[in-house]
Design an enzyme around this catalytic site. Structure first.
Site, PDB file in Angstrom:
ATOM      1  N   ASN A  17      64.419 -92.293 103.676  1.00  0.00           N
ATOM      2  CA  ASN A  17      65.846 -92.117 103.958  1.00  0.00           C
ATOM      3  C   ASN A  17      66.610 -92.419 102.666  1.00  0.00           C
ATOM      4  O   ASN A  17      66.745 -93.574 102.284  1.00  0.00           O
ATOM      5  CB  ASN A  17      66.249 -93.083 105.088  1.00  0.00           C
ATOM      6  CG  ASN A  17      67.736 -93.043 105.365  1.00  0.00           C
ATOM      7  OD1 ASN A  17      68.481 -92.236 104.792  1.00  0.00           O
ATOM      8  ND2 ASN A  17      68.193 -93.928 106.249  1.00  0.00           N
ATOM      9  N   TRP A  18      67.091 -91.357 102.032  1.00  0.00           N
ATOM     10  CA  TRP A  18      67.760 -91.534 100.729  1.00  0.00           C
ATOM     11  C   TRP A  18      69.191 -92.025 100.871  1.00  0.00           C
ATOM     12  O   TRP A  18      69.862 -92.266  99.885  1.00  0.00           O
ATOM     13  CB  TRP A  18      67.732 -90.208  99.953  1.00  0.00           C
ATOM     14  CG  TRP A  18      66.362 -89.769  99.525  1.00  0.00           C
ATOM     15  CD1 TRP A  18      65.187 -90.456  99.659  1.00  0.00           C
ATOM     16  CD2 TRP A  18      66.019 -88.535  98.865  1.00  0.00           C
ATOM     17  NE1 TRP A  18      64.143 -89.738  99.134  1.00  0.00           N
ATOM     18  CE2 TRP A  18      64.625 -88.537  98.640  1.00  0.00           C
ATOM     19  CE3 TRP A  18      66.751 -87.420  98.451  1.00  0.00           C
ATOM     20  CZ2 TRP A  18      63.955 -87.486  98.007  1.00  0.00           C
ATOM     21  CZ3 TRP A  18      66.090 -86.364  97.826  1.00  0.00           C
ATOM     22  CH2 TRP A  18      64.708 -86.403  97.606  1.00  0.00           C
ATOM     23  N   LYS A  19      69.673 -92.123 102.102  1.00  0.00           N
ATOM     24  CA  LYS A  19      71.051 -92.585 102.363  1.00  0.00           C
ATOM     25  C   LYS A  19      72.027 -91.824 101.459  1.00  0.00           C
ATOM     26  O   LYS A  19      71.831 -90.635 101.227  1.00  0.00           O
ATOM     27  CB  LYS A  19      71.133 -94.104 102.209  1.00  0.00           C
ATOM     28  CG  LYS A  19      70.086 -94.815 103.093  1.00  0.00           C
ATOM     29  CD  LYS A  19      70.292 -96.278 103.249  1.00  0.00           C
ATOM     30  CE  LYS A  19      69.202 -96.850 104.149  1.00  0.00           C
ATOM     31  NZ  LYS A  19      69.321 -98.278 104.391  1.00  0.00           N
ATOM     32  N   HIS A 103      71.059 -94.688 113.362  1.00  0.00           N
ATOM     33  CA  HIS A 103      70.762 -95.684 112.313  1.00  0.00           C
ATOM     34  C   HIS A 103      71.784 -96.828 112.409  1.00  0.00           C
ATOM     35  O   HIS A 103      72.949 -96.597 112.726  1.00  0.00           O
ATOM     36  CB  HIS A 103      70.835 -95.007 110.931  1.00  0.00           C
ATOM     37  CG  HIS A 103      70.269 -95.877 109.852  1.00  0.00           C
ATOM     38  ND1 HIS A 103      70.972 -96.934 109.308  1.00  0.00           N
ATOM     39  CD2 HIS A 103      69.059 -95.867 109.225  1.00  0.00           C
ATOM     40  CE1 HIS A 103      70.217 -97.526 108.396  1.00  0.00           C
ATOM     41  NE2 HIS A 103      69.049 -96.906 108.332  1.00  0.00           N
ATOM     42  N   GLU A 105      73.360 -98.370 110.244  1.00  0.00           N
ATOM     43  CA  GLU A 105      74.563 -98.193 109.405  1.00  0.00           C
ATOM     44  C   GLU A 105      75.569 -97.292 110.117  1.00  0.00           C
ATOM     45  O   GLU A 105      76.778 -97.489 110.002  1.00  0.00           O
ATOM     46  CB  GLU A 105      74.155 -97.647 108.022  1.00  0.00           C
ATOM     47  CG  GLU A 105      73.499 -98.737 107.186  1.00  0.00           C
ATOM     48  CD  GLU A 105      72.458 -98.247 106.183  1.00  0.00           C
ATOM     49  OE1 GLU A 105      72.440 -97.052 105.858  1.00  0.00           O
ATOM     50  OE2 GLU A 105      71.658 -99.093 105.728  1.00  0.00           O
ATOM     51  N   GLU A 175      64.132-100.880 113.286  1.00  0.00           N
ATOM     52  CA  GLU A 175      64.675-101.368 112.016  1.00  0.00           C
ATOM     53  C   GLU A 175      65.541-102.597 112.289  1.00  0.00           C
ATOM     54  O   GLU A 175      66.721-102.459 112.657  1.00  0.00           O
ATOM     55  CB  GLU A 175      65.544-100.287 111.356  1.00  0.00           C
ATOM     56  CG  GLU A 175      64.799 -99.023 110.998  1.00  0.00           C
ATOM     57  CD  GLU A 175      65.452 -98.287 109.820  1.00  0.00           C
ATOM     58  OE1 GLU A 175      64.748 -98.030 108.849  1.00  0.00           O
ATOM     59  OE2 GLU A 175      66.653 -97.992 109.890  1.00  0.00           O
ATOM     60  N   GLY A 181      67.753-103.343 103.538  1.00  0.00           N
ATOM     61  CA  GLY A 181      68.389-103.486 102.227  1.00  0.00           C
ATOM     62  C   GLY A 181      68.532-104.923 101.763  1.00  0.00           C
ATOM     63  O   GLY A 181      69.242-105.203 100.800  1.00  0.00           O
ATOM     64  N   SER A 221      63.236-102.960 104.343  1.00  0.00           N
ATOM     65  CA  SER A 221      62.626-103.526 103.136  1.00  0.00           C
ATOM     66  C   SER A 221      61.114-103.291 103.052  1.00  0.00           C
ATOM     67  O   SER A 221      60.364-104.180 102.646  1.00  0.00           O
ATOM     68  CB  SER A 221      62.952-105.024 103.001  1.00  0.00           C
ATOM     69  OG  SER A 221      64.350-105.202 102.890  1.00  0.00           O
TER      70      SER A 221
HETATM   71  P1  13P Z   1      65.558-100.422 103.111  1.00  0.00           P
HETATM   72  O1  13P Z   1      64.139 -99.935 102.992  1.00  0.00           O
HETATM   73  O2  13P Z   1      66.359-100.207 101.856  1.00  0.00           O
HETATM   74  O3  13P Z   1      65.635-101.832 103.633  1.00  0.00           O
HETATM   75  O4  13P Z   1      66.290 -99.493 104.204  1.00  0.00           O
HETATM   76  C1  13P Z   1      65.677 -99.300 105.433  1.00  0.00           C
HETATM   77  C2  13P Z   1      66.412 -98.256 106.161  1.00  0.00           C
HETATM   78  O5  13P Z   1      67.548 -98.437 106.561  1.00  0.00           O
HETATM   79  C3  13P Z   1      65.733 -96.961 106.372  1.00  0.00           C
HETATM   80  O6  13P Z   1      66.431 -96.171 107.285  1.00  0.00           O
END
Ligand code: 13P
Length: 266
Positions: A17-19, A103, A105, A175, A181, A221
């Site tokens: 997931n490149w966000k 997600h 976020e 998650e 993150g 992470s």
């Molecule tokens: P990180 O791997 O940066 O913690 O992010 C996880 C994530 O939100 C994947 O969707």
């Protein structure tokens, strides 16, 4: 993806997931590196999930390869006056096979609700997009002993109204919000406990046929040095990787660790 065999018999699924990161040039370079490595790792299902505006560029790189394309969100309607939104047919048209839904976020920063996630999951399935349905508890919920009630509630609400056959076609991503993150990964035992709980809930509601088939990813992470020990857990079938998916070396290494652990399990 047809779900007819148990999740352990399926290839490990590793999704990046490149966000909201990367330029078109950076995205193409990273995708090319992943495609090159992916050709040597047919044992894994690799998915790249760029921002919407980069889907076209990344599609050109992955199109003749086993690497799949996914999107980070979508609306549940097919079309209409929804400025700024992207529909399931848009994503199918853009070559997406997967779509991340719910997600944390999106839930925390953009007010997405369980009911909205449920509509999106149904819409994705109507368009033959595989939802990667995200759920997970916050730190206060974990510390307050409410992890399972939170995850169970999100699971039930997200799958509301779906029959077992459809549930078997969904990828679930656990998650924990406190691990995203932050560099704080759930321990393998913590992750396994929640994955097993999710599988058990699916079994209770949809039966023995669906539950072993459900693909349950861990995200939060994930790094090359924790991927092997996480994946070795019985109910972890893959990863949804954020930060470490932005570098080819770490993303490829995570995939290799998943394949190595998968071989040990099967
Ligand atoms: P990180 O791997 O940066 O913690 O992010 C996880 C994530 O939100 C994947 O969707």
């Amino acid at each position: 993806m047809e779900k007819t065999m148990s999740s352990q018999a399926k290839p490990p699924l590793v999704a990046g997931n490149w966000k909201m990161h990367l330029t078109a040039e950076e995205a193409k370079r990273l995708a090319s590196q992943v495609v090159k490595a992916g050709l040597e790792m047919p044992e894994a299902e690799i998915v790249l999930i760029p921002p919407f505006s980069l889907l076209g560029a990344v599609r050109k790189v992955v199109c003749d390869s086993p690497v799949q394309l996914g999107a980070q969100n979508m609306h549940w309607e097919d079309k209409g006056a929804f400025t700024g939104e992207v529909s399931p047919p848009h994503l199918a048209d853009a070559g997406c096979r997967y779509v991340v839904l719910g997600h944390s976020e999106r839930r925390q920063l953009f007010g997405e609700t369980d009911a909205g996630v449920n509509k999106k999951i149904k819409a994705a399935l109507r368009h033959e997009l595989t939802p990667i349905f995200c759920l997970g508890e916050t730190l206060p919920e974990r510390e307050g002993g409410r992890t399972m009630s939170r995850v169970g509630g999100q699971l039930e609400a997200g799958l509301e109204g779906l029959e077992g056959k459809k549930v078997g076609a969904i990828v679930i991503a656990y998650e924990p919000v406190w691990a995203i993150g932050t560099g704080k990964t759930a321990t393998p035992a913590q992750a396994q406990e929640v994955h097993a709980f999710i599988r058990e809930r699916i079994k209770e509601k949809y039966g023995n046929e669906v539950s072993p088939c459900a693909i349950i990813l861990y995200g939060g992470s994930v790094k090359p040095d924790n991927a092997f020990s996480l994946f070795r857990e019985k109910d972890i079938d893959g990863f949804l990787v954020g930060g470490a998916s932005l570098e080819a070396v770490s993303f490829i290494q995570i995939t290799k660790e998943a394949i190595r652990a998968h071989k040990e399990k099967t």
